[in-house]
Motif scaffolding. Sequence first.
Motif, short mmCIF file in Angstrom:
data_model
loop_
_atom_site.label_atom_id
_atom_site.label_comp_id
_atom_site.label_asym_id
_atom_site.label_seq_id
_atom_site.Cartn_x
_atom_site.Cartn_y
_atom_site.Cartn_z
N GLY A 167 0.81 -1.21 0.00
CA GLY A 167 0.00 0.00 0.00
C GLY A 167 0.85 1.27 0.00
N TYR A 168 2.16 1.10 -0.01
CA TYR A 168 3.05 2.26 0.01
C TYR A 168 3.05 3.04 -1.31
CZ TYR A 168 5.38 1.81 4.55
OH TYR A 168 5.68 1.81 5.89
N ALA A 169 2.52 2.46 -2.37
CA ALA A 169 2.50 3.17 -3.65
C ALA A 169 1.84 4.54 -3.49
CB ALA A 169 1.78 2.35 -4.72
N VAL A 170 0.85 4.64 -2.64
CA VAL A 170 0.22 5.93 -2.37
C VAL A 170 0.88 6.62 -1.16
CG1 VAL A 170 -1.92 7.07 -1.64
CG2 VAL A 170 -1.98 5.30 -3.40
N SER A 171 1.11 5.89 -0.11
CA SER A 171 1.66 6.49 1.12
C SER A 171 2.97 7.22 0.86
CB SER A 171 1.90 5.40 2.18
OG SER A 171 0.72 4.67 2.42
N LYS A 200 2.43 10.67 -0.52
CA LYS A 200 2.05 11.62 0.53
C LYS A 200 3.26 11.98 1.39
CE LYS A 200 -2.67 12.48 1.64
NZ LYS A 200 -4.03 12.01 1.86
N ALA A 201 4.11 10.99 1.64
CA ALA A 201 5.34 11.27 2.39
C ALA A 201 6.21 12.26 1.62
CB ALA A 201 6.10 9.97 2.64
N GLY A 202 6.30 12.06 0.31
CA GLY A 202 7.09 12.96 -0.52
C GLY A 202 6.58 14.40 -0.44
N ALA A 203 5.28 14.55 -0.48
CA ALA A 203 4.70 15.90 -0.40
C ALA A 203 5.06 16.55 0.94
CB ALA A 203 3.18 15.82 -0.57
N THR A 204 5.02 15.77 1.98
CA THR A 204 5.39 16.30 3.30
C THR A 204 6.86 16.71 3.32
OG1 THR A 204 3.70 14.97 4.38
CG2 THR A 204 5.50 15.77 5.77
N VAL A 205 7.70 15.85 2.77
CA VAL A 205 9.14 16.12 2.75
C VAL A 205 9.46 17.43 2.05
CG1 VAL A 205 11.30 15.32 1.67
CG2 VAL A 205 9.92 13.74 3.05
N VAL A 206 8.76 17.73 0.97
CA VAL A 206 9.07 18.96 0.22
C VAL A 206 8.28 20.16 0.72
CG1 VAL A 206 9.71 17.63 -1.84
CG2 VAL A 206 7.38 18.57 -1.65
N GLY A 207 7.63 20.00 1.86
CA GLY A 207 6.94 21.15 2.44
C GLY A 207 5.57 21.44 1.85
N LYS A 208 5.00 20.46 1.19
CA LYS A 208 3.67 20.62 0.60
C LYS A 208 2.76 19.54 1.14
CE LYS A 208 4.97 23.70 -2.68
NZ LYS A 208 4.41 25.06 -2.81
N THR A 209 2.74 19.38 2.44
CA THR A 209 2.04 18.23 3.02
C THR A 209 0.57 18.18 2.63
OG1 THR A 209 1.64 16.96 5.04
CG2 THR A 209 1.37 19.34 5.20
N ALA A 210 0.11 16.97 2.38
CA ALA A 210 -1.32 16.72 2.14
C ALA A 210 -1.92 15.99 3.33
CB ALA A 210 -1.49 15.91 0.85
N GLY A 211 -1.20 15.99 4.45
CA GLY A 211 -1.70 15.33 5.65
C GLY A 211 -1.49 13.83 5.59
N PRO A 212 -2.14 13.12 6.51
CA PRO A 212 -1.95 11.67 6.61
C PRO A 212 -2.76 10.93 5.54
CG PRO A 212 -3.56 12.39 8.22
CD PRO A 212 -3.07 13.65 7.53
N VAL A 213 -2.42 9.67 5.33
CA VAL A 213 -3.28 8.79 4.52
C VAL A 213 -4.40 8.26 5.41
CG1 VAL A 213 -1.51 8.07 2.87
CG2 VAL A 213 -1.80 6.78 4.99
N PRO A 232 -7.24 1.89 4.83
CA PRO A 232 -6.31 0.88 5.34
C PRO A 232 -4.85 1.15 4.99
CG PRO A 232 -7.28 0.06 3.33
CD PRO A 232 -7.90 1.42 3.59
N LEU A 233 -4.54 2.34 4.49
CA LEU A 233 -3.14 2.67 4.25
C LEU A 233 -2.49 3.11 5.56
CD1 LEU A 233 -3.35 4.62 0.87
CD2 LEU A 233 -3.07 2.17 1.26
#
Lengths: 303, 303, 303, 303
Positions: B258-262, B265-278, B281-282
């Motif tokens: 299930g990490y294909a999506v997670s 989202k982690a990448g967005a957080t890393v670059v300062g553009k967080t989309a929040g948590p998944v 069931p992710l």
Amino acid sequence: MDAQELKQVIGAGLLSFPLTDFDEQHDFNKSSYRKRLEWLKSYDASALFAAGGTGEFFSLAKDEYADIIGTAVDECRGQMPIIAGTGYGTRVAIEYAVEAERQGADGILILPHYLTEADQEGLRRHVVAICKSVSIGVIVYNRGLCRLNAETVEKIADECPNLVGFKDGFGDIELMMSIRSRLGDRLAYIGGLPTAEVFASACKAMGVSTYSSAVFNFIPRTAVEFYNASVNNDSATMDHLLKTFFFPYLELRNSGQGYAVSIVKAGATVVGKTAGPVRTPLCDLSPAQHEQLRTLIDRLGPQ
Amino acid sequence: MDAQELKQVIGAGLLSFPLTDFDEQHDFNKSSYRKRLEWLKSYDASALFAAGGTGEFFSLAKDEYADIIGTAVDECRGQMPIIAGTGYGTRVAIEYAVEAERQGADGILILPHYLTEADQEGLRRHVVAICKSVSIGVIVYNRGLCRLNAETVEKIADECPNLVGFKDGFGDIELMMSIRSRLGDRLAYIGGLPTAEVFASACKAMGVSTYSSAVFNFIPRTAVEFYNASVNNDSATMDHLLKTFFFPYLELRNSGQGYAVSIVKAGATVVGKTAGPVRTPLCDLSPAQHEQLRTLIDRLGPQ
Amino acid sequence: MDAQELKQVIGAGLLSFPLTDFDEQHDFNKSSYRKRLEWLKSYDASALFAAGGTGEFFSLAKDEYADIIGTAVDECRGQMPIIAGTGYGTRVAIEYAVEAERQGADGILILPHYLTEADQEGLRRHVVAICKSVSIGVIVYNRGLCRLNAETVEKIADECPNLVGFKDGFGDIELMMSIRSRLGDRLAYIGGLPTAEVFASACKAMGVSTYSSAVFNFIPRTAVEFYNASVNNDSATMDHLLKTFFFPYLELRNSGQGYAVSIVKAGATVVGKTAGPVRTPLCDLSPAQHEQLRTLIDRLGPQ
Amino acid sequence: MDAQELKQVIGAGLLSFPLTDFDEQHDFNKSSYRKRLEWLKSYDASALFAAGGTGEFFSLAKDEYADIIGTAVDECRGQMPIIAGTGYGTRVAIEYAVEAERQGADGILILPHYLTEADQEGLRRHVVAICKSVSIGVIVYNRGLCRLNAETVEKIADECPNLVGFKDGFGDIELMMSIRSRLGDRLAYIGGLPTAEVFASACKAMGVSTYSSAVFNFIPRTAVEFYNASVNNDSATMDHLLKTFFFPYLELRNSGQGYAVSIVKAGATVVGKTAGPVRTPLCDLSPAQHEQLRTLIDRLGPQ
């Protein structure tokens, strides 16, 4: 032929595996096999795999194997390199590989081991042991129980200078790309899925520049035509042949399990170059299926 | 936008699916999502899939879905076409598709139905019913339980002029080649496997000329660079990016189901553009995995 | 009915899922459904799953679902407990579960989430969230994308007292044995493979003491007869019914993908209790297949 | 021993496959193997499979095979029947089978053919040919590439009176039930999944009354205790052993591919009856894993 020469040969053109001829008692038919090689070597392929998958390696006894490799080497000497299949567990695979080298084969293709699951480290040791048992070049075939990942292939290549080729039988794009990315020009890459022509474009784009053609056994002119179209990026010719021959052929092939080999033997019979029946556990195509295949072949014109 | 225009748009450039923003309570975060779209549309993509797989379509309630599509359409109006995901059983999929059209979406992406096995005829009826429920263009996604063969895709295309795209989520070369061979230019083809860049070369060789980039969500400049390299057959650039970024990234992605999506989202957080948590069931990546990802991203330089 | 009562009910006898009735326009046919429940509750089952897999849960819109559960509860009040299916992503599954409780259902069956892969921790959070959204008892269904291992089931059971049942849809003996070994009497176990009678003996030996019978929808007397034979270790009766009815029935069922449900609807039609057509992506059996099924049913005598 | 006697023997008690002993050079260690048999035959098993899966059949050369079977027959003469593995393609399998009969084996176990897919008719011909090549009793092993369905097993049984056993390596309940339903008492049935004890209850309920125990190689007393509990429906003893030994053991076994055999060899080493290392492509357990296994074994007390 040393391993680096073999690598050049593999990369230089179309490959094929001749069928293995059986007589009505399902025994090896040497004279018929010899004629087959004589016929096939007149076409423009760069090497032949003797006793490979299409050659029913999986159905041959050890003494037959020696006879087949010896015959192929003898018939093609100086004209066409012969790469011999090997397989089964490590010890048996080494026996076959050593026998092939003794018979004068120019290279070895390692088919998967038998029956048991194995992890990457076990697979690595298995392949390394076979590579080290011969001095000629080796191609490893990723297929079935042998699913090497990029790291393992790299380790083997580092340890075995005579590993010069990687043949892909999975068609898993991510896996193939990762191997190509990691190994680069260290190896020559060969497409090894049944009816490899269907995969040629995608494989070429992944750096898998050649493939082994099974249909070369009964439509060698068309097989060469397709291969040249692939080399020259002539997609019109490829698309035309795919549409008019290969996809209808696949439909027939996919109608029975194990038909990937049986249909090639049927094709040889249809074009008057019979290699006899397949051995169990394969089954020959029915007469009606032979006729369907004949219709497809006839459309292609003389070979 | 009519269906033919959509087809042109799909074929014209890189596609992407924006993440769906959630707040700490895991509720849809509209203002954050709006800013994301504002940011992403400044890069050179030709369309965005709202509420697609990377947008966690599979975790959205119906009312959230309407809000997401409406927001995307509103934010991107006149600047970037919006293609809306739909999925589940036929009736529910139609409800979503109709809602998307009502919200002003430019096209529909049909994700697979839910839970049950189905044969080709049942799949055909399912997809046809969805296509007929809207007047905008439709892309069908071959993935999971929905494995359309070439004959079925052709039947649907014949019956539904607004089916203009086929997205492949299997990476089965034989299947994709057979569909491309049969349908030709009737459809636009989109690569739809996770981390599509790895598949780009092979797909392009099969006539699948574009793909939807998930990493566009956090390294949009690199995503565009890779896409342009693909268009221009610049294999040196592609090989370099695959080796230095994409394969190490895959290793991280493949470490959890299930990490294909997670990981996006982690990448967005890393670059300062967080989309929040998944949403379940992710699961989100661990802090240590965030750091590994940061190291990979930093290597690429400013976006 | 509180969760512990539900657990007793599950363990006490045969379970079944009634078909969902559709009219010729494929809309929910409430009066026909009501009659079906009236008929089925006269047989000796201990609970009914409304809108479960055989009830085409995967094809129902949300408002239909509420109507179906409400109808079932109303029709069976005081006579037969109703367990309602739920499924899809966490938020949607909670919406359905809450709606079912509001309609008066006695329990919830959690069908798998939609589309995405997930790891054990994500599955755990998903199931826990659904359990906590209701106060009635819950059964979790291991099937498709939801493959909980023993450790995860134990964690959920520890956290959610209202998880009282585990339904197995894999038939993986090692997995089922490990769950039974770890959870013991904490849960009631239900066989949940299509045509559960075939699995009854093996399941019972693993502590899976009951199952949900699909054929109960059209041969309820035989379904009860088989169940009683299973309870009483009357293997002669079971073997006879397996040989004369169930295995020939399986052959028909296995001839089409998705037929596990379609053939039950066909059976209902054959015995004069039609529930109408199936919805896409399922397909109804052909007239010839209806006749084959009729022959098998007729052999069993009056129901 | 004629085929019917063999059938009686199979049905009469626990079966096991002794490990094959290798020395530090990975060569067959005859004296160590002889001692192993001497030890194992003192426990209460009804037959031994020499050179079966746990005996690394898949890694043996032909001459080693003859030596192993001959040694086993010689050592156990008059005390314990020896069933010899065979496998690979038809011709090779016949060579092995004939050799085994020549060495005095009491029966043959047919492991799957090699590499190629095959349909039911091809599998049938393959198995029939092997059965007809010997006069002793034969057991066919459904596993890997050899997935016989009930109709095919029946045809083989009708044609080959010396086919007396069926060993199941799939654990597919529907398939096993259909074979048992169709063949009934014509065959003896053997559970053949790795760590067969976990499957014993379910298998027994399906009429698969015995199994071959791998752990018998290092905890023979416990293996016999478990088997007797199974025969006597003593579920308390079975549940206790499953919980305290077998499930923790499975966790260790499942931590590596191919460990199903390696862990048995590790167990033999732990209890002071080492059979030496495994051959590639298997890998031995790590020292830490040996210690984990020792802890599990020690809990069981003296053997």
